[in-house]
Scaffold this active site. Structure first.
Site, PDB file in Angstrom:
ATOM      1  N   HIS A 260       0.846  -1.185   0.000  1.00 19.36           N
ATOM      2  CA  HIS A 260       0.000   0.000   0.000  1.00 19.36           C
ATOM      3  C   HIS A 260       0.884   1.239   0.000  1.00 19.36           C
ATOM      4  O   HIS A 260       1.950   1.267   0.611  1.00 19.36           O
ATOM      5  CB  HIS A 260      -0.911   0.011   1.240  1.00 19.36           C
ATOM      6  CG  HIS A 260      -2.060   0.947   1.138  1.00 19.36           C
ATOM      7  ND1 HIS A 260      -1.947   2.303   1.361  1.00 19.36           N
ATOM      8  CD2 HIS A 260      -3.358   0.738   0.808  1.00 19.36           C
ATOM      9  CE1 HIS A 260      -3.121   2.871   1.190  1.00 19.36           C
ATOM     10  NE2 HIS A 260      -3.994   1.959   0.856  1.00 19.36           N
TER      11      HIS A 260
ATOM     12  N   ASP B 105      -7.796  -4.570  -0.208  1.00 21.40           N
ATOM     13  CA  ASP B 105      -8.374  -5.005  -1.481  1.00 21.40           C
ATOM     14  C   ASP B 105      -8.291  -6.514  -1.660  1.00 21.40           C
ATOM     15  O   ASP B 105      -9.164  -7.129  -2.273  1.00 21.40           O
ATOM     16  CB  ASP B 105      -7.674  -4.297  -2.644  1.00 21.40           C
ATOM     17  CG  ASP B 105      -7.834  -2.795  -2.587  1.00 21.40           C
ATOM     18  OD1 ASP B 105      -8.983  -2.343  -2.461  1.00 21.40           O
ATOM     19  OD2 ASP B 105      -6.828  -2.075  -2.648  1.00 21.40           O
TER      20      ASP B 105
END
Length: 335
Positions: free
Chosen positions: A213, A271
């Site tokens: 991320h 995700d």
């Protein structure tokens, strides 16, 4: 501000009793092709809300701002569920006032008029967590879009429609879809070592989607919560019976055990788990971004309110011109 019991009850009652969509808007859905993308439908329908709810478009009126906020939060799951029902050719299922927010959404997606539909509490909790954990996440592209549109004085429905349009982009709201597509590409557990090796090869274009991320350089806190729900959902539905879920579980295990990914701070992110959960819930891939938009509406509305209730000026990002220098004008007949 954490609400007390009375405030919480009043807020829940307001949201629950505003989930119904104006009946004339049903006709608006029928204007789309049957194969229209759910995000195209949501962008159009949310933008059109300003044509149906004239009593909550005056941004200078505090009461109207509050009404618009509640309407958008309450009606977004209904709009998303209707978008899904429309694309699969099933009749719309209306919301119920005796069902919680997440369960109401799942029921509107999967119930049919001829049958009763009971939402499993494990699935409802997972959906609720996805909505909550996607509600807001700093100054991202879609939030910036909502704030920029808001700075012009546009009505709240137009601003949120702008946010939905921005979120639709695959670089923003499509990450969990990309994760599912990667799992499908891997296909089976025995191919995981091959793709792990490819992910570590800097000359190979393949990348592990759903890992790492830009903000979090350690294990993402949102992912920790959703991993728990993913384990619960897959345990309920039987991971051993689904090759895709088997790949997901084994890929997670292999990546977490590999020193290369720990050194690179490539841990499973929100995700990775949200895509697995949504797929397990029966949500089609093309609806994933619509789920994101439903949860993120709360954050968009919060940013909109924060901006409108404080002094602000219209946004005007500056740019540096790096094009050609001065050029002579040549008449058209001499070019």
């Amino acid at each position: 501000h954490l609400p007390n019991a009375t405030e919480l009850e009043e807020f829940e009652s307001l949201v629950t009793n505003h989930t119904m969509l104006h009946e004339q808007m049903v006709n608006f859905f029928r204007g789309f092709r049957r194969d229209a993308h759910p995000m195209a439908i949501m962008t159009g329908v949310v933008g059109a809300m300003s044509a149906f709810y004239h009593d909550s478009t005056d941004i200078t009126d505090q009461h109207q701002r509050e009404v618009a906020s509640i309407r958008l939060i309450a009606k977004m799951p209904t709009i998303a569920a209707m978008a899904y029902k429309y694309t699969v050719g099933q009749p719309f299922v209306y919301p119920r006032n005796d069902v919680d927010y997440a369960s109401n959404f799942l029921r509107m997606c999967f119930a049919v008029p001829a049958e009763d539909y009971e939402v499993n509490p494990i699935l409802s909790r997972a959906m609720d967590r996805i909505f909550t954990l996607h509600a807001d996440h700093e100054q991202n592209a879609s939030t910036s879009t909502v704030r920029l549109a808001s700075s012009s004085g546009a009505n709240p429905f137009a601003c949120i429609a702008a946010g939905i349009a921005c979120l639709w982009g695959p670089a923003h709201g499509g990450a969990n879809q990309a994760c599912l597509e990667m799992l499908n590409e891997i296909g089976s557990v025995d191919r995981i070592p091959e793709f792990i090796a490819r992910a570590k090869d800097k000359h190979d274009p393949f990348r592990l989607m759903g890992f790492g991320h830009r903000v979090y350089k350690n294990i993402e806190p949102r992912a920790t919560v959703l991993k728990e729900s993913a384990d619960e959902v897959l345990g309920l539905l039987g991971v051993e019976n689904n090759p895709l879920w088997q790949v997901a579980k084994e890929l997670e295990k292999a990546a977490l055990a590999d020193p290369y990914f720990a050194e690179k701070k490539l841990f499973p992110n929100v995700d990775f788990y949200s895509g697995i959960i949504l797929k397990a819930l029966g949500i089609p891939i093309e609806m994933f971004t619509a789920m994101f938009a439903t949860g993120r509406t709360v954050g968009w509305i919060s940013h909109w309110n924060e901006m409108i209730t404080n002094p602000y000026r219209i946004g005007r990002p500056r740019q540096l011109y790096t094009g050609a220098d001065s050029r002579d004008y040549v008449p058209l007949n001499k070019r």
